[in-house]
Design a protein around this motif. Structure first.
Motif, PDB file in Angstrom:
ATOM      1  N   SER A 199      -0.193 -24.649   2.609  1.00 14.39           N
ATOM      2  CA  SER A 199      -1.008 -23.994   3.628  1.00 14.39           C
ATOM      3  C   SER A 199      -0.835 -24.697   4.973  1.00 14.39           C
ATOM      4  O   SER A 199      -0.719 -24.054   6.019  1.00 14.39           O
ATOM      5  CB  SER A 199      -2.475 -24.013   3.213  1.00 14.39           C
ATOM      6  N   LYS A 200      -0.805 -26.028   4.938  1.00 14.78           N
ATOM      7  CA  LYS A 200      -0.622 -26.798   6.172  1.00 14.78           C
ATOM      8  C   LYS A 200       0.773 -26.551   6.736  1.00 14.78           C
ATOM      9  O   LYS A 200       0.958 -26.451   7.953  1.00 14.78           O
ATOM     10  CB  LYS A 200      -0.837 -28.291   5.885  1.00 14.78           C
ATOM     11  N   LEU A 201       1.768 -26.460   5.853  1.00 11.65           N
ATOM     12  CA  LEU A 201       3.136 -26.191   6.286  1.00 11.65           C
ATOM     13  C   LEU A 201       3.209 -24.837   6.970  1.00 11.65           C
ATOM     14  O   LEU A 201       3.818 -24.697   8.041  1.00 11.65           O
ATOM     15  CB  LEU A 201       4.078 -26.219   5.078  1.00 11.65           C
ATOM     16  N   PHE A 202       2.578 -23.815   6.373  1.00 11.68           N
ATOM     17  CA  PHE A 202       2.577 -22.480   6.969  1.00 11.68           C
ATOM     18  C   PHE A 202       1.915 -22.504   8.342  1.00 11.68           C
ATOM     19  O   PHE A 202       2.323 -21.799   9.268  1.00 11.68           O
ATOM     20  CB  PHE A 202       1.855 -21.491   6.055  1.00 11.68           C
ATOM     21  N   SER A 203       0.866 -23.310   8.475  1.00 14.49           N
ATOM     22  CA  SER A 203       0.161 -23.418   9.752  1.00 14.49           C
ATOM     23  C   SER A 203       1.089 -23.981  10.827  1.00 14.49           C
ATOM     24  O   SER A 203       1.122 -23.493  11.962  1.00 14.49           O
ATOM     25  CB  SER A 203      -1.064 -24.319   9.598  1.00 14.49           C
ATOM     26  N   LYS A 204       1.871 -24.994  10.475  1.00 16.45           N
ATOM     27  CA  LYS A 204       2.804 -25.599  11.430  1.00 16.45           C
ATOM     28  C   LYS A 204       3.921 -24.621  11.786  1.00 16.45           C
ATOM     29  O   LYS A 204       4.332 -24.517  12.941  1.00 16.45           O
ATOM     30  CB  LYS A 204       3.383 -26.885  10.833  1.00 16.45           C
ATOM     31  N   LEU A 205       4.407 -23.894  10.784  1.00 18.24           N
ATOM     32  CA  LEU A 205       5.459 -22.906  11.031  1.00 18.24           C
ATOM     33  C   LEU A 205       4.943 -21.778  11.929  1.00 18.24           C
ATOM     34  O   LEU A 205       5.646 -21.306  12.827  1.00 18.24           O
ATOM     35  CB  LEU A 205       5.961 -22.332   9.704  1.00 18.24           C
ATOM     36  N   SER A 206       3.696 -21.358  11.697  1.00 15.46           N
ATOM     37  CA  SER A 206       3.092 -20.295  12.505  1.00 15.46           C
ATOM     38  C   SER A 206       2.969 -20.734  13.965  1.00 15.46           C
ATOM     39  O   SER A 206       3.215 -19.956  14.890  1.00 15.46           O
ATOM     40  CB  SER A 206       1.701 -19.938  11.971  1.00 15.46           C
ATOM     41  N   LYS A 207       2.596 -21.987  14.152  1.00 14.83           N
ATOM     42  CA  LYS A 207       2.441 -22.518  15.512  1.00 14.83           C
ATOM     43  C   LYS A 207       3.784 -22.493  16.257  1.00 14.83           C
ATOM     44  O   LYS A 207       3.860 -22.102  17.416  1.00 14.83           O
ATOM     45  CB  LYS A 207       1.895 -23.947  15.462  1.00 14.83           C
ATOM     46  N   GLU A 208       4.839 -22.897  15.563  1.00 15.11           N
ATOM     47  CA  GLU A 208       6.169 -22.890  16.175  1.00 15.11           C
ATOM     48  C   GLU A 208       6.602 -21.458  16.519  1.00 15.11           C
ATOM     49  O   GLU A 208       7.159 -21.201  17.592  1.00 15.11           O
ATOM     50  CB  GLU A 208       7.180 -23.533  15.229  1.00 15.11           C
ATOM     51  N   ILE A 209       6.330 -20.517  15.622  1.00 15.61           N
ATOM     52  CA  ILE A 209       6.684 -19.115  15.882  1.00 15.61           C
ATOM     53  C   ILE A 209       5.929 -18.586  17.087  1.00 15.61           C
ATOM     54  O   ILE A 209       6.505 -17.934  17.976  1.00 15.61           O
ATOM     55  CB  ILE A 209       6.375 -18.245  14.638  1.00 15.61           C
ATOM     56  N   THR A 210       4.630 -18.853  17.150  1.00 19.96           N
ATOM     57  CA  THR A 210       3.805 -18.375  18.255  1.00 19.96           C
ATOM     58  C   THR A 210       4.272 -18.959  19.587  1.00 19.96           C
ATOM     59  O   THR A 210       4.395 -18.243  20.593  1.00 19.96           O
ATOM     60  CB  THR A 210       2.325 -18.745  18.027  1.00 19.96           C
ATOM     61  N   VAL A 211       4.538 -20.250  19.615  1.00 21.09           N
ATOM     62  CA  VAL A 211       4.991 -20.899  20.851  1.00 21.09           C
ATOM     63  C   VAL A 211       6.350 -20.356  21.276  1.00 21.09           C
ATOM     64  O   VAL A 211       6.577 -20.069  22.455  1.00 21.09           O
ATOM     65  CB  VAL A 211       5.068 -22.430  20.663  1.00 21.09           C
ATOM     66  N   ALA A 212       7.259 -20.193  20.309  1.00 23.65           N
ATOM     67  CA  ALA A 212       8.588 -19.669  20.621  1.00 23.65           C
ATOM     68  C   ALA A 212       8.498 -18.247  21.175  1.00 23.65           C
ATOM     69  O   ALA A 212       9.191 -17.885  22.132  1.00 23.65           O
ATOM     70  CB  ALA A 212       9.456 -19.688  19.373  1.00 23.65           C
ATOM     71  N   ALA A 213       7.619 -17.428  20.589  1.00 28.69           N
ATOM     72  CA  ALA A 213       7.453 -16.044  21.041  1.00 28.69           C
ATOM     73  C   ALA A 213       6.802 -15.989  22.424  1.00 28.69           C
ATOM     74  O   ALA A 213       7.117 -15.116  23.233  1.00 28.69           O
ATOM     75  CB  ALA A 213       6.612 -15.262  20.032  1.00 28.69           C
ATOM     76  N   LYS A 214       5.898 -16.918  22.673  1.00 28.12           N
ATOM     77  CA  LYS A 214       5.204 -16.943  23.964  1.00 28.12           C
ATOM     78  C   LYS A 214       6.127 -17.408  25.083  1.00 28.12           C
ATOM     79  O   LYS A 214       6.049 -16.937  26.222  1.00 28.12           O
ATOM     80  CB  LYS A 214       3.989 -17.871  23.870  1.00 28.12           C
ATOM     81  N   MET A 215       7.023 -18.355  24.765  1.00 24.35           N
ATOM     82  CA  MET A 215       7.924 -18.923  25.769  1.00 24.35           C
ATOM     83  C   MET A 215       9.085 -17.992  26.119  1.00 24.35           C
ATOM     84  O   MET A 215       9.654 -18.070  27.207  1.00 24.35           O
ATOM     85  CB  MET A 215       8.475 -20.254  25.274  1.00 24.35           C
ATOM     86  N   GLY A 216       9.443 -17.112  25.176  1.00 24.79           N
ATOM     87  CA  GLY A 216      10.574 -16.220  25.406  1.00 24.79           C
ATOM     88  C   GLY A 216      10.266 -14.800  24.981  1.00 24.79           C
ATOM     89  O   GLY A 216       9.110 -14.374  24.966  1.00 24.79           O
ATOM     90  N   ASP A 217      11.298 -14.069  24.627  1.00 27.50           N
ATOM     91  CA  ASP A 217      11.142 -12.684  24.183  1.00 27.50           C
ATOM     92  C   ASP A 217      10.540 -12.651  22.781  1.00 27.50           C
ATOM     93  O   ASP A 217      10.918 -13.440  21.920  1.00 27.50           O
ATOM     94  CB  ASP A 217      12.521 -12.009  24.176  1.00 27.50           C
ATOM     95  N   PRO A 218       9.590 -11.746  22.514  1.00 27.95           N
ATOM     96  CA  PRO A 218       8.986 -11.652  21.175  1.00 27.95           C
ATOM     97  C   PRO A 218       9.920 -11.056  20.121  1.00 27.95           C
ATOM     98  O   PRO A 218       9.558 -10.996  18.947  1.00 27.95           O
ATOM     99  CB  PRO A 218       7.770 -10.764  21.415  1.00 27.95           C
ATOM    100  N   ASP A 219      11.100 -10.625  20.554  1.00 30.17           N
ATOM    101  CA  ASP A 219      12.094 -10.085  19.624  1.00 30.17           C
ATOM    102  C   ASP A 219      13.016 -11.227  19.182  1.00 30.17           C
ATOM    103  O   ASP A 219      13.745 -11.782  20.016  1.00 30.17           O
ATOM    104  CB  ASP A 219      12.911  -8.993  20.312  1.00 30.17           C
ATOM    105  N   GLU A 231       4.585 -12.036  11.180  1.00 26.09           N
ATOM    106  CA  GLU A 231       4.278 -10.976  12.144  1.00 26.09           C
ATOM    107  C   GLU A 231       2.991 -11.277  12.911  1.00 26.09           C
ATOM    108  O   GLU A 231       2.895 -11.022  14.114  1.00 26.09           O
ATOM    109  CB  GLU A 231       4.171  -9.631  11.421  1.00 26.09           C
ATOM    110  N   ARG A 232       2.011 -11.853  12.217  1.00 22.38           N
ATOM    111  CA  ARG A 232       0.734 -12.199  12.850  1.00 22.38           C
ATOM    112  C   ARG A 232       0.935 -13.273  13.918  1.00 22.38           C
ATOM    113  O   ARG A 232       0.336 -13.226  14.984  1.00 22.38           O
ATOM    114  CB  ARG A 232      -0.248 -12.683  11.787  1.00 22.38           C
TER     115      ARG A 232
END
Length: 246
Positions: free
Chosen positions: A22-42, A67-68
């Motif tokens: 669960s903690k691993l998924f949380s860290k992965l989600s954070k990286e995805i969100t930051v990457a999507a926010k910094m660049g294109d969401p595609d 996706e979330r």
């Protein structure tokens, strides 16, 4: 490269409980969100996001979670995270790099320093151990994917720099700027990888005895348990005898 692989092997063999996953998924989600926010969401138009999504899938993170995390960035709900790298020494003089993503620099710095101090480590200045590591891309495939020659040729054609065969799989190394393109080419040739990410590869290692290795593992686990910490890398080199005892 042996030092990094051995430490990765130990972490892998320990396994992860549900809470850790669960903690691993949380860290992965954070990286995805930051990457999507910094660049294109595609992901197809955003190399960092593409790698983050690829790593999340490799760790069996549910599609809806991925996706979330992307939608969170698109909806403007994402916190303003800052990426920080901490460097220091652990038990036995082992060099440690800690990568964090935080919305409160003071909180994270205080927590990381406290963890180092409580576990026989010493937090240093930025650059204090960084010269002992090289930034690289790492792609891991299981040994069952293909014979070594096939993997080596595919990696070479994809633009990889090196291939290391270990008991735990093929470790393919790339220039950090080429990780996205190399991983895409390898996926077409060999299928999805077990892991695709940027790492800090030790250029010099520090050997530890059993007691030192156990103390270091305690420090690393404490750091990884912190919600702001994304990755922890050491230059520990553990002998086969020490690994067997652990």
């Amino acid at each position: 490269m042996a030092g990094h692989s051995k430490w990765a092997n130990i972490q892998h063999r320990k396994g992860r409980q549900d809470a850790a996953r669960s903690k691993l998924f949380s860290k992965l989600s954070k990286e995805i969100t930051v990457a999507a926010k910094m660049g294109d969401p595609d992901p197809d138009k955003n190399p960092r996001l593409r790698l983050a999504v690829r790593e999340a899938k490799a760790q069996s993170m549910p599609k809806e979670n991925i996706e979330r995390a992307i939608k969170k960035a698109q909806g403007g709900e994402a916190e303003a995270y800052e990426e920080i790298r901490y460097e220091g020494y652990g038990p036995g003089g082992v060099a440690i790099i800690v990568e964090a993503m935080t919305d409160n620099r003071n909180r994270t710095a205080s927590n990381v320093r406290s963890i180092f101090n409580k576990n026989g480590g010493n937090l240093g200045e930025t650059g204090s151990v960084g010269f002992m590591f090289e930034r690289m891309g790492q792609i891991i495939y299981p040994l069952t994917v293909a014979p070594y020659e096939t993997v080596f040729e595919a990696a070479l054609e994809a633009g990889a720099e090196d291939v290391e065969e270990t008991d735990d799989g093929y470790f393919i190394y790339t220039d950090p700027t080429e990780l996205a393109s190399v991983s895409t080419a390898l996926e077409e040739a060999l299928g999805p990888a077990e892991s695709t990410k940027l790492i800090w590869q030790p250029t010099t290692t520090t050997e530890l005895d059993l007691e030192g290795a156990q103390k270091l593992m305690k420090l690393v686990e404490a750091l990884e348990d912190d919600d702001d910490v994304q990755n922890v890398t050491t230059n520990a080199d553990l002998s086969e005898e020490v690994m067997a005892q652990m």
